[in-house]
Motif scaffolding. Structure first.
Motif, PDB file in Angstrom:
ATOM      1  N   ASP A  58       0.305  -3.965  -1.974  1.00  0.00           N
ATOM      2  CA  ASP A  58       1.376  -4.412  -1.091  1.00  0.00           C
ATOM      3  C   ASP A  58       1.949  -3.239  -0.301  1.00  0.00           C
ATOM      4  O   ASP A  58       3.075  -3.300   0.200  1.00  0.00           O
ATOM      5  N   ARG A  59       1.153  -2.190  -0.197  1.00  0.00           N
ATOM      6  CA  ARG A  59       1.538  -1.017   0.588  1.00  0.00           C
ATOM      7  C   ARG A  59       0.342  -0.627   1.455  1.00  0.00           C
ATOM      8  O   ARG A  59      -0.678  -1.312   1.453  1.00  0.00           O
ATOM      9  N   ALA A  60       0.473   0.440   2.219  1.00  0.00           N
ATOM     10  CA  ALA A  60      -0.605   0.861   3.115  1.00  0.00           C
ATOM     11  C   ALA A  60      -1.898   1.092   2.335  1.00  0.00           C
ATOM     12  O   ALA A  60      -1.901   1.740   1.284  1.00  0.00           O
ATOM     13  N   LEU A  61      -2.991   0.531   2.833  1.00  0.00           N
ATOM     14  CA  LEU A  61      -4.291   0.621   2.159  1.00  0.00           C
ATOM     15  C   LEU A  61      -4.855   2.031   2.288  1.00  0.00           C
ATOM     16  O   LEU A  61      -4.995   2.558   3.398  1.00  0.00           O
ATOM     17  N   ARG A  62      -5.233   2.613   1.133  1.00  0.00           N
ATOM     18  CA  ARG A  62      -5.753   3.980   1.137  1.00  0.00           C
ATOM     19  C   ARG A  62      -7.214   4.057   0.704  1.00  0.00           C
ATOM     20  O   ARG A  62      -7.828   5.105   0.832  1.00  0.00           O
ATOM     21  N   GLY A  63      -7.768   2.984   0.175  1.00  0.00           N
ATOM     22  CA  GLY A  63      -9.150   3.019  -0.271  1.00  0.00           C
ATOM     23  C   GLY A  63      -9.492   1.762  -1.036  1.00  0.00           C
ATOM     24  O   GLY A  63      -8.667   0.850  -1.199  1.00  0.00           O
ATOM     25  N   LEU A  64     -10.733   1.725  -1.502  1.00  0.00           N
ATOM     26  CA  LEU A  64     -11.234   0.626  -2.329  1.00  0.00           C
ATOM     27  C   LEU A  64     -11.774   1.206  -3.628  1.00  0.00           C
ATOM     28  O   LEU A  64     -12.654   2.072  -3.614  1.00  0.00           O
ATOM     29  N   THR A  65     -11.243   0.736  -4.751  1.00  0.00           N
ATOM     30  CA  THR A  65     -11.730   1.114  -6.073  1.00  0.00           C
ATOM     31  C   THR A  65     -12.461  -0.068  -6.691  1.00  0.00           C
ATOM     32  O   THR A  65     -11.948  -1.193  -6.689  1.00  0.00           O
ATOM     33  N   VAL A  66     -13.648   0.177  -7.217  1.00  0.00           N
ATOM     34  CA  VAL A  66     -14.408  -0.841  -7.935  1.00  0.00           C
ATOM     35  C   VAL A  66     -14.458  -0.442  -9.410  1.00  0.00           C
ATOM     36  O   VAL A  66     -14.822   0.702  -9.737  1.00  0.00           O
ATOM     37  N   ILE A  67     -14.084  -1.375 -10.282  1.00  0.00           N
ATOM     38  CA  ILE A  67     -14.054  -1.140 -11.726  1.00  0.00           C
ATOM     39  C   ILE A  67     -15.111  -2.024 -12.385  1.00  0.00           C
ATOM     40  O   ILE A  67     -15.164  -3.231 -12.145  1.00  0.00           O
ATOM     41  N   ALA A  90      -1.382   0.364  -7.551  1.00  0.00           N
ATOM     42  CA  ALA A  90      -0.073   0.924  -7.234  1.00  0.00           C
ATOM     43  C   ALA A  90      -0.180   2.170  -6.371  1.00  0.00           C
ATOM     44  O   ALA A  90       0.781   2.540  -5.686  1.00  0.00           O
ATOM     45  N   ALA A  91      -1.351   2.814  -6.399  1.00  0.00           N
ATOM     46  CA  ALA A  91      -1.568   4.012  -5.591  1.00  0.00           C
ATOM     47  C   ALA A  91      -2.106   3.681  -4.200  1.00  0.00           C
ATOM     48  O   ALA A  91      -2.497   4.578  -3.453  1.00  0.00           O
ATOM     49  N   GLY A  92      -2.150   2.398  -3.843  1.00  0.00           N
ATOM     50  CA  GLY A  92      -2.557   2.005  -2.507  1.00  0.00           C
ATOM     51  C   GLY A  92      -4.016   1.625  -2.361  1.00  0.00           C
ATOM     52  O   GLY A  92      -4.516   1.470  -1.245  1.00  0.00           O
ATOM     53  N   GLN A  93      -4.704   1.423  -3.491  1.00  0.00           N
ATOM     54  CA  GLN A  93      -6.102   1.021  -3.449  1.00  0.00           C
ATOM     55  C   GLN A  93      -6.235  -0.499  -3.524  1.00  0.00           C
ATOM     56  O   GLN A  93      -5.531  -1.151  -4.304  1.00  0.00           O
ATOM     57  N   ALA A  94      -7.142  -1.068  -2.728  1.00  0.00           N
ATOM     58  CA  ALA A  94      -7.646  -2.393  -3.060  1.00  0.00           C
ATOM     59  C   ALA A  94      -8.566  -2.207  -4.260  1.00  0.00           C
ATOM     60  O   ALA A  94      -9.282  -1.205  -4.344  1.00  0.00           O
ATOM     61  N   VAL A  95      -8.544  -3.126  -5.207  1.00  0.00           N
ATOM     62  CA  VAL A  95      -9.304  -2.956  -6.443  1.00  0.00           C
ATOM     63  C   VAL A  95     -10.160  -4.186  -6.697  1.00  0.00           C
ATOM     64  O   VAL A  95      -9.644  -5.312  -6.741  1.00  0.00           O
ATOM     65  N   ALA A  96     -11.458  -3.960  -6.868  1.00  0.00           N
ATOM     66  CA  ALA A  96     -12.396  -5.026  -7.225  1.00  0.00           C
ATOM     67  C   ALA A  96     -12.809  -4.833  -8.673  1.00  0.00           C
ATOM     68  O   ALA A  96     -13.297  -3.759  -9.044  1.00  0.00           O
ATOM     69  N   VAL A  97     -12.595  -5.839  -9.503  1.00  0.00           N
ATOM     70  CA  VAL A  97     -12.965  -5.801 -10.917  1.00  0.00           C
ATOM     71  C   VAL A  97     -14.166  -6.728 -11.089  1.00  0.00           C
ATOM     72  O   VAL A  97     -14.066  -7.938 -10.881  1.00  0.00           O
ATOM     73  N   VAL A  98     -15.295  -6.159 -11.489  1.00  0.00           N
ATOM     74  CA  VAL A  98     -16.580  -6.857 -11.463  1.00  0.00           C
ATOM     75  C   VAL A  98     -16.905  -7.495 -12.812  1.00  0.00           C
ATOM     76  O   VAL A  98     -16.708  -6.881 -13.868  1.00  0.00           O
ATOM     77  N   VAL A 129     -12.725   2.167   4.620  1.00  0.00           N
ATOM     78  CA  VAL A 129     -11.894   3.021   3.766  1.00  0.00           C
ATOM     79  C   VAL A 129     -12.793   3.696   2.737  1.00  0.00           C
ATOM     80  O   VAL A 129     -13.897   3.208   2.449  1.00  0.00           O
ATOM     81  N   PRO A 130     -12.355   4.814   2.158  1.00  0.00           N
ATOM     82  CA  PRO A 130     -13.151   5.478   1.116  1.00  0.00           C
ATOM     83  C   PRO A 130     -13.376   4.562  -0.080  1.00  0.00           C
ATOM     84  O   PRO A 130     -12.534   3.718  -0.413  1.00  0.00           O
ATOM     85  N   LEU A 131     -14.521   4.755  -0.742  1.00  0.00           N
ATOM     86  CA  LEU A 131     -14.929   3.922  -1.873  1.00  0.00           C
ATOM     87  C   LEU A 131     -14.938   4.753  -3.143  1.00  0.00           C
ATOM     88  O   LEU A 131     -15.567   5.819  -3.198  1.00  0.00           O
ATOM     89  N   TYR A 132     -14.259   4.258  -4.162  1.00  0.00           N
ATOM     90  CA  TYR A 132     -14.182   4.911  -5.460  1.00  0.00           C
ATOM     91  C   TYR A 132     -14.776   3.965  -6.504  1.00  0.00           C
ATOM     92  O   TYR A 132     -14.438   2.776  -6.542  1.00  0.00           O
ATOM     93  N   LEU A 133     -15.652   4.477  -7.352  1.00  0.00           N
ATOM     94  CA  LEU A 133     -16.266   3.676  -8.405  1.00  0.00           C
ATOM     95  C   LEU A 133     -15.885   4.238  -9.760  1.00  0.00           C
ATOM     96  O   LEU A 133     -15.948   5.449  -9.984  1.00  0.00           O
ATOM     97  N   THR A 134     -15.525   3.350 -10.684  1.00  0.00           N
ATOM     98  CA  THR A 134     -15.289   3.788 -12.049  1.00  0.00           C
ATOM     99  C   THR A 134     -15.650   2.664 -13.011  1.00  0.00           C
ATOM    100  O   THR A 134     -15.618   1.482 -12.665  1.00  0.00           O
TER     101      THR A 134
END
Length: 269
Positions: A58-67, A90-98, A129-134
């Motif tokens: 709910d804040r400015a989008l900073r990246g995409l994290t995939v979990i 909360a850190a501004g990432q869109a988060v996809a949980v697979v 946006v940058p992509l983060y995987l974890t």
């Protein structure tokens, strides 16, 4: 240290106090998170487990994290770990949980391809946006597979900012010696093909291998193994041991924006 009992080497719950309570706590916190945060279910295939849940900040989008969830490739689903999206969200990432199809219905190579498709879909839905995987445990293996050359399409691979494997198993060959392999159905060829430690990383990819400092010796070895090998193959790697955590507690570091793992993933520490 010579290992003679490989089933014991990969046993976690028997060596963690209150293991059942910790696992039950994941589901409870995941349910609470989904009550508080509306996610969008997106399907990357027709089978029942081929979906991801996408949460937008709910804040400015900073990246995409995939979990990607763990469970030795044959347990759990992504929704049991929805709460791990809390820190990046909360850190501004869109988060996809697979969520993916489990063994024995799917072999590990099939699961790799499912995760690939899920990441491609998430990247399409959250472009530019940058992509983060974890991922944790089996999920740590699966996100490391995504960092191998030739797995992700070039346009998606080019967006990779950071891959963080948590308690991952990166050389699958020891699993051939476990009773669990009756479920996983890994043979020698599959072990070689699906082991990130035996593959070539995307040139210049950034990989952090994280493990709880109190985990079983085999998980410490597997964690450091990949960071060590890929350093010589053109990847930017780092191995991190999180003090006072085990295989079940280390992932709590993703639950807050100031959590250790959130900060590591998003380069804030």
């Amino acid at each position: 240290m010579q290992i003679t009992d490989w089933d014991d080497a990969y046993q976690n719950g028997a060596y963690i106090a209150d293991a059942d309570r910790l696992v039950a706590g994941w589901a409870e916190r995941a349910d609470t998170f989904r009550t508080d945060h509306a996610g969008q279910e997106l399907r990357y295939g027709k089978d029942s487990r081929q979906f991801l849940d996408l949460f937008r900040p709910d804040r400015a989008l900073r990246g995409l994290t995939v979990i990607v969830h763990g469970g030795y490739w044959h347990k759990f689903e992504g929704r049991a770990f929805s709460h791990l999206a809390a820190g990046p969200l909360a850190a501004g990432q869109a988060v996809a949980v697979v969520t993916y199809t489990l063994a024995p219905e799917a072999r590990i190579a099939d699961i790799t391809q499912e995760v690939r498709r899920a990441i491609i879909l998430a990247a399409q839905k959250v472009p530019d946006v940058p992509l983060y995987l974890t991922g944790h445990s089996a999920g740590g293996h699966l996100v490391s597979r995504m960092a191998c050359r030739g797995v992700l399409p070039e346009d998606v691979a080019a967006r990779l900012a950071h891959v963080m494997s948590i308690s991952g198993v990166h050389d699958l060959r020891p699993l051939l010696r476990t009773e669990m392999n009756a479920i996983l159905r890994i043979d020698a060829q599959a072990a070689a093909d699906e082991s990130p430690a035996l593959q070539t990383p995307i040139d210049g990819v950034r990989l952090t291998c994280v493990v709880g400092a109190q985990e079983r010796p085999e998980f410490l070895r597997q964690n450091d193994l990949l960071a060590n090998i890929w350093t010589g193959l053109g990847a930017d790697t780092r191995a991190v041991h999180i003090p006072d955590t085990n295989h079940f507690t280390v992932i709590a570091g993703l639950e807050r924006p100031d959590g250790t793992l959130t900060r590591l993933l998003l380069d804030q520490s």
